[in-house]
Design a protein around this motif. Structure first.
Motif, mmCIF file in Angstrom:
data_model
loop_
_atom_site.group_PDB
_atom_site.id
_atom_site.type_symbol
_atom_site.label_atom_id
_atom_site.label_comp_id
_atom_site.label_asym_id
_atom_site.label_seq_id
_atom_site.Cartn_x
_atom_site.Cartn_y
_atom_site.Cartn_z
ATOM 1 N N ALA A 112 0.830 -1.209 0.000
ATOM 2 C CA ALA A 112 0.000 0.000 0.000
ATOM 3 C C ALA A 112 0.861 1.254 0.000
ATOM 4 N N THR A 113 1.913 1.259 0.808
ATOM 5 C CA THR A 113 2.818 2.406 0.852
ATOM 6 C C THR A 113 3.545 2.577 -0.472
ATOM 7 N N ALA A 114 4.059 1.478 -1.007
ATOM 8 C CA ALA A 114 4.801 1.548 -2.272
ATOM 9 C C ALA A 114 3.916 2.048 -3.408
ATOM 10 N N PHE A 115 2.641 1.657 -3.384
ATOM 11 C CA PHE A 115 1.722 2.104 -4.435
ATOM 12 C C PHE A 115 1.452 3.596 -4.307
ATOM 13 N N ALA A 116 1.223 4.064 -3.076
ATOM 14 C CA ALA A 116 0.962 5.493 -2.863
ATOM 15 C C ALA A 116 2.176 6.340 -3.207
ATOM 16 N N ASP A 117 3.374 5.815 -2.909
ATOM 17 C CA ASP A 117 4.601 6.580 -3.121
ATOM 18 C C ASP A 117 5.296 6.242 -4.438
ATOM 19 N N ARG A 118 4.671 5.412 -5.248
ATOM 20 C CA ARG A 118 5.168 5.101 -6.599
ATOM 21 C C ARG A 118 6.576 4.529 -6.575
ATOM 22 N N SER A 119 6.761 3.518 -5.752
ATOM 23 C CA SER A 119 8.066 2.874 -5.640
ATOM 24 C C SER A 119 8.072 1.571 -6.432
ATOM 25 N N PRO A 120 9.125 1.309 -7.218
ATOM 26 C CA PRO A 120 9.181 0.085 -8.023
ATOM 27 C C PRO A 120 9.538 -1.139 -7.181
ATOM 28 N N ILE A 121 8.544 -1.968 -6.923
ATOM 29 C CA ILE A 121 8.701 -3.155 -6.089
ATOM 30 C C ILE A 121 8.199 -4.373 -6.858
ATOM 31 N N PHE A 122 8.958 -5.462 -6.818
ATOM 32 C CA PHE A 122 8.523 -6.736 -7.392
ATOM 33 C C PHE A 122 8.336 -7.704 -6.229
ATOM 34 N N CYS A 123 7.094 -8.094 -5.972
ATOM 35 C CA CYS A 123 6.781 -8.958 -4.829
ATOM 36 C C CYS A 123 6.455 -10.369 -5.309
ATOM 37 N N VAL A 124 7.179 -11.330 -4.781
ATOM 38 C CA VAL A 124 6.962 -12.743 -5.080
ATOM 39 C C VAL A 124 6.154 -13.362 -3.948
ATOM 40 N N THR A 125 5.066 -14.053 -4.294
ATOM 41 C CA THR A 125 4.329 -14.812 -3.291
ATOM 42 C C THR A 125 3.909 -16.144 -3.890
ATOM 43 N N SER A 126 3.289 -16.968 -3.073
ATOM 44 C CA SER A 126 2.858 -18.284 -3.529
ATOM 45 C C SER A 126 1.472 -18.580 -2.969
#
Length: 599
Positions: free
Chosen positions: A96-110
């Motif tokens: 949520a923070t990264a989306f609001a602050d426009r930060s490039p994040i690649f999140c891996v989940t399963s």
């Protein structure tokens, strides 16, 4: 970018987890932050074999925030991993923070095996893609092992180009543990170089420079979009003789002693009602509460405003913008500086000096006693002493409410490489812990200063263990006043003389943060006197993972809180704390003609 060639693991078969890890490695990923979960083992082993360093944190929220902090400091896309459902839900605040602050994040989940959908399987209740979509640029579940490299490359590009932001890919556990049919593997753009960012429209650039050239009191206000463009921004500032100010999300790359460095944009509020800027270039930054909202205190309502941003929708969002340009900040600065150097921009010496004084003149608090009547250190003097005592060119993370405000006011004294405010647009307290981890990994030879109030410190203090396990060069400083400072001071402003109630603001006076730090194998100290600050900061700045529990007074109330609360006795106004006050509506009573029942 090297051609992508799959590497066969030793002593085991190639699996979907290897495809994901090797694709990320080929895209330039060297490190990933996260927490272990059995669903992810095929990916984690693949990442280890591919040469990706794994930094395991003590909470998934801080893992995602560490990826964001890494992105802010390195300029690369941050990568994190969280396990199925439980770990994913813990990671949502970071996304949520990264989306609001426009930060490039690649999140891996399963997630559970595809065949176990809707069977109440272990860690399989929530549809993670559905939950993630509103707070990511792209969210997707991979259902075919051979498609992994293509999807990874697409998502990575989505995160890191244009308007940056987080992406999330859900790799079901059976997909990660399945061997691919090599002749069917879809590589997509995994070895295609990144696309070039947009350059400014030449005609629009000419109009902007013409307006700029005619200004008498120009300023540049920038946001995080200028990260990494130190030289081109400096050249533009110098050829246009324009003082530069920064949103507190990221300090300016202009040298600390440069005559055109004006400091935090909030300092411009001191000119409100006086002679303000007549031309404002808003560069790679968004309007909003970080820049005074719509008050006109920071961005004057009567100034000519030019805005350069990658997002055309942001241009003119809250202010009437005279000239808008959709462009990359670096390319804009490069081309604008080249054209401006051929023109003749006037230098307003008086304006340059006035703007410089906004960050070099002593604040009024310098004349106040260093110790308050309650026997505790004045919060301004505490923070100012910390900043003066830190080594030059540190990276400072400022978290917390009232403590964060005092730190921001004095941060220019530190001569820091970067000053970053992790809570960002969401005001997300506690982000500083993860940001500090990411920054320390991105720049391991530089001191990272993790600044907190005792409120924000409590969110993720267990990450001291991560600091110690990985030997991260992080000094944590907790400004401890035993309360939620901004909360109680805000309540004082609104309710003083009306009620003694100050609900939900008290913290523990017996919490020994320095002892907590020792328990996590970090060096620590407690500071209760002003004269102890300088030697303690100087010593622990050289000690690796460490913490200072600095006892400060809750008073005085910071100027930022005074301004945000906007307390007034005006009967025609409704006080709306932390936002602009609104006019009180009046309705005439049909029977007696009185307004709201009052004469």
């Amino acid at each position: 970018m090297a051609p992508f060639k799959l590497q066969q693991p030793k002593n085991r078969e190639l699996l979907g987890g290897d495809l994901a890890a090797q694709a990320l490695k080929n895209l330039g990923v060297d490190v990933a932050f996260g927490l272990h979960g059995g669903h992810l083992d095929a990916f984690l082993v693949g990442a280890h074999d591919a040469g990706i360093k794994l930094i395991d944190t003590r909470h998934e929220t801080t893992a995602v925030q560490a990826a964001e902090g890494y992105a802010k400091v390195s300029g690369k896309t941050g990568v994190c991993f969280v396990t199925a459902n439980s770990g994913f839900c813990n990671g949502l605040p970071g996304l949520a923070t990264a989306f609001a602050d426009r930060s490039p994040i690649f999140c891996v989940t399963s997630s559970p095996p595809l065949q176990d959908a809707e069977t109440n399987a272990l860690q399989g209740f929530h549809d993670q893609v559905v939950l993630a979509k509103p707070i990511t640029k792209f969210a997707h579940r991979v259902t075919n092992v051979e498609e992994i490299p293509r999807i990874v490359a697409f998502a990575f590009r989505a995160a890191s180009t244009g308007i940056k932001g987080p992406v999330l890919i859900d790799f079901p556990i059976d997909v990660l543990f399945s061997p691919p049919q090599l002749h069917r593997v879809a590589f997509g753009a995994v070895d295609v170089p990144p696309v070039d960012p947009p350059a400014p429209n030449p005609a629009a650039l000419d109009r902007l420079l013409e307006a700029w050239k005619g200004a008498k009191r120009p300023v540049i206000i920038h946001g995080t979009g200028v990260r990494g463009i130190d030289n081109t921004l400096t050249k533009l500032v110098e050829v246009t003789h324009s003082p530069v100010f920064y949103s507190n999300k990221l300090s300016t790359p202009i040298a600390a002693d440069h005559e055109l460095r004006g400091g935090p944009a909030g300092g411009l509020a001191a000119l409100a009602g006086k002679e303000q800027a007549d031309f404002v270039l808003l560069l790679g930054g968004r309007t909003g509460f970080l820049l005074g909202g719509r008050s006109g205190a920071i961005i004057p309502n009567n100034a000519t405003i030019a805005q350069v941003d990658l997002d055309g929708a942001e241009i003119g969002k809250t202010h009437a913008v005279n000239i808008g340009i959709v462009a990359d900040a670096s390319l804009f600065c490069e081309q604008a500086a080249a054209k401006a150097s051929e023109a003749s921009f006037n230098r307003n010496e008086e304006w340059v000096k006035k703007c410089r004084k906004l960050c070099t003149d002593p604040l009024p608090f310098e004349n106040e006693p260093k110790m308050q009547k309650d026997g505790q250190i004045h919060p301004y003097h505490a923070m100012a002493s910390v900043m003066r005592s830190l080594p030059r060119n540190a990276i400072i993370m400022i978290d917390g409410g009232e403590a964060g405000q005092w730190a921001s006011m004095s941060a220019e004294l530190a001569g820091a490489k970067h000053v970053i405010t992790p809570p960002g647009y969401l005001g997300f307290l506690g982000n500083g812990w993860g940001y500090s981890i990411g920054a320390a990994v991105a720049d391991p030879n530089r001191l990272i200063v993790n600044m907190h109030g005792d409120g924000s410190a409590g969110f993720h203090i267990q990450e001291l263990d991560t600091f110690a396990r990985f030997g991260l060069n992080i000094l944590t400083i907790i400004a401890n006043n035993y309360v939620w400072g901004m909360s109680v001071n805000g309540q004082d402003l609104i309710y003083e003389g009306k009620t003694d109630a100050r609900p939900a603001i008290q913290l523990s006076k017996s919490c020994a943060y320095e002892v907590v730090a020792q328990g996590f194998n970090c060096k620590s100290a407690k500071v209760t006197e002003y004269d102890q600050i300088k030697p303690t900061v100087e010593e622990l700045s050289k000690s690796g993972p460490s913490l200072i529990n600095m006892i400060v007074s809750v008073k005085p109330t910071s100027p930022a809180t005074l301004g945000m609360v906007g307390a007034t006795n005006d009967p025609n106004v409704i006080v709306v704390p932390y936002y602009d006050n609104v006019p009180r509506p009046y309705y005439k009573n049909a029977e007696n003609g009185q307004a709201n029942g009052h004469s």
